[in-house]
Motif scaffolding. Structure first.
Motif, short mmCIF file in Angstrom:
data_model
loop_
_atom_site.label_atom_id
_atom_site.label_comp_id
_atom_site.label_asym_id
_atom_site.label_seq_id
_atom_site.Cartn_x
_atom_site.Cartn_y
_atom_site.Cartn_z
N GLU A 90 -30.44 -21.32 53.57
CA GLU A 90 -30.77 -22.73 53.74
C GLU A 90 -29.89 -23.58 52.84
O GLU A 90 -29.38 -23.12 51.82
CB GLU A 90 -32.24 -22.97 53.40
N ALA A 91 -29.71 -24.84 53.23
CA ALA A 91 -28.79 -25.72 52.51
C ALA A 91 -29.16 -25.88 51.03
O ALA A 91 -28.31 -25.82 50.15
CB ALA A 91 -28.73 -27.09 53.19
N VAL A 92 -30.46 -26.10 50.76
CA VAL A 92 -30.88 -26.34 49.37
C VAL A 92 -30.70 -25.10 48.52
O VAL A 92 -30.20 -25.16 47.39
CB VAL A 92 -32.34 -26.82 49.32
N SER A 93 -31.08 -23.92 49.05
CA SER A 93 -30.94 -22.69 48.25
C SER A 93 -29.47 -22.34 48.04
O SER A 93 -29.09 -21.86 46.96
CB SER A 93 -31.68 -21.53 48.92
N ILE A 257 -30.75 -32.67 49.04
CA ILE A 257 -32.06 -33.14 49.49
C ILE A 257 -31.93 -34.54 50.11
O ILE A 257 -32.52 -34.83 51.14
CB ILE A 257 -33.06 -33.15 48.32
N VAL A 258 -31.13 -35.40 49.47
CA VAL A 258 -30.90 -36.74 50.03
C VAL A 258 -30.25 -36.64 51.41
O VAL A 258 -30.64 -37.32 52.35
CB VAL A 258 -30.02 -37.58 49.08
N TRP A 259 -29.24 -35.77 51.52
CA TRP A 259 -28.57 -35.57 52.81
C TRP A 259 -29.56 -35.03 53.85
O TRP A 259 -29.56 -35.48 55.01
CB TRP A 259 -27.42 -34.58 52.65
N GLN A 260 -30.38 -34.07 53.44
CA GLN A 260 -31.35 -33.47 54.36
C GLN A 260 -32.33 -34.51 54.89
O GLN A 260 -32.66 -34.55 56.08
CB GLN A 260 -32.10 -32.34 53.67
N LEU A 261 -32.80 -35.37 53.99
CA LEU A 261 -33.72 -36.43 54.40
C LEU A 261 -33.03 -37.41 55.35
O LEU A 261 -33.61 -37.86 56.34
CB LEU A 261 -34.24 -37.18 53.17
N ALA A 262 -31.76 -37.73 55.06
CA ALA A 262 -31.00 -38.65 55.91
C ALA A 262 -30.79 -38.06 57.31
O ALA A 262 -30.72 -38.80 58.30
CB ALA A 262 -29.66 -38.98 55.27
N ALA A 267 -38.54 -32.82 53.20
CA ALA A 267 -38.21 -32.58 51.80
C ALA A 267 -38.78 -31.24 51.37
O ALA A 267 -39.79 -30.77 51.91
CB ALA A 267 -38.79 -33.69 50.93
N PRO A 268 -38.16 -30.55 50.41
CA PRO A 268 -38.70 -29.27 49.92
C PRO A 268 -40.01 -29.48 49.17
O PRO A 268 -40.35 -30.59 48.77
CB PRO A 268 -37.59 -28.77 48.98
#
Length: 298
Positions: A90-93, A257-262, A267-268
């Motif tokens: 995943e992107a965040v991990s 996280i900002v990119w994911q929300l956009a 959010a995680p």
């Protein structure tokens, strides 16, 4: 110059974060070798044009071409392994794995340049690494005890080792060349290495029928996450110690996280955010250390 170098790395962290969020969306639609071969070629053309217009393309800047082959191979390895990792991570991990590079850079900075890490910097790196591990293991102590780490994260970690070696190597091999010329040489060499090694994937890719999102992601990583970040990273590396340059990677999970929300993703969870907070604390400690007058190496 030090303040400009810090600003360059702040922008670097924003642009790099975008490559994680977009990379996850396209990683399984195109072979990593093929994507990164074209990525390096596009970035080389862009940087070459800018360098040429700015009068930064003197022949003397490209003596000892073996230097560029070494740097190009290191950074190409990082990007290819990143996209192989993003096929399952995943992107965040994955971005949390990236935040382990300051520790690695500090090690290689000492081995190659004898750059000494201060006690405060060591504390910051330790806090940042703890935050990264908390995110990588999904805030699950049982997974941490069992060392249950995903295959994608493991693949990407090997790429991060190449990235960490690359950072002090830039400083060691630079002979006074401007950052943009040094970047151009690295990109051309990296493109050459990737085209040779990944020729089979390049030929097998159906370029005319790739999804539009792949082309969007390709041009983003080529121009913003390659050409721009190459210049920013090499400029900062010439004016800051390796560990502090890579310390800005601690901001990457937050920007992801900002990119994911956009991009419309959730959010995680709250426990994951604890790890993100630790990486921000690590960056703050490093910047406070950099702000002290006695810190001559900043």
């Amino acid at each position: 110059m030090a303040l400009r170098a810090h600003g360059a790395m702040l922008l670097f962290s924003v642009l790099v974060a975008g490559s994680f969020s977009l990379g996850v969306l396209i990683a399984n639609d195109i072979a990593p070798m093929a994507l990164n071969s074209v990525r390096f070629l596009i970035a080389a053309v862009v940087i070459g044009a800018v360098a040429g217009l700015g009068g930064k393309m003197r022949r003397s800047y490209f003596t000892a071409p073996w230097r560029y082959l070494l740097m190009g191979a290191l950074f190409a390895s990082y990007f290819v392994l990143m996209f192989y990792g993003l096929q399952t991570a995943e992107a965040v991990s994955a971005s949390a794995v990236f935040t382990l590079t300051p520790v690695l850079s500090g090690i290689f900075g000492w081995l190659l340049l004898r750059q000494v890490t201060t006690p405060r910097m060591a504390l910051a790196l330790a806090i940042g690494a703890a935050g990264a591990l908390w995110v990588i293991f999904r805030a699950d102590l049982a997974a941490l005890r069992a060392f249950d780490i995903g295959q994608g994260e493991m693949i990407y970690f090997v790429g991060c080792v190449a990235h960490a070696i690359y950072t002090p190597v830039v400083r060691k091999l630079n002979r006074g060349e401007p950052a943009i010329a040094f970047t151009f040489g690295t990109l051309v060499a990296g493109a050459l290495v990737l085209c040779v090694v990944g020729w089979g994937d390049l030929r097998a890719t159906d370029w005319l029928n790739l999804p539009v999102l792949v082309w969007i992601g390709l041009f983003y990583v080529a121009i913003f996450a390659s050409a721009a970040t190459f210049v920013l990273l090499q400029f900062a590396t010439l004016h800051l110690p390796s560990a502090k340059v890579m310390a800005y990677t601690y901001l990457t999970p937050s920007w992801v996280i900002v990119w994911q929300l956009a991009l419309g993703n959730p959010a995680p969870g709250g426990l994951i955010l604890v790890g993100i907070a630790l990486t921000i604390v690590a960056l703050w400690l490093l910047l406070e250390d950099a702000a002290k007058p006695k810190a001559a190496q900043v």
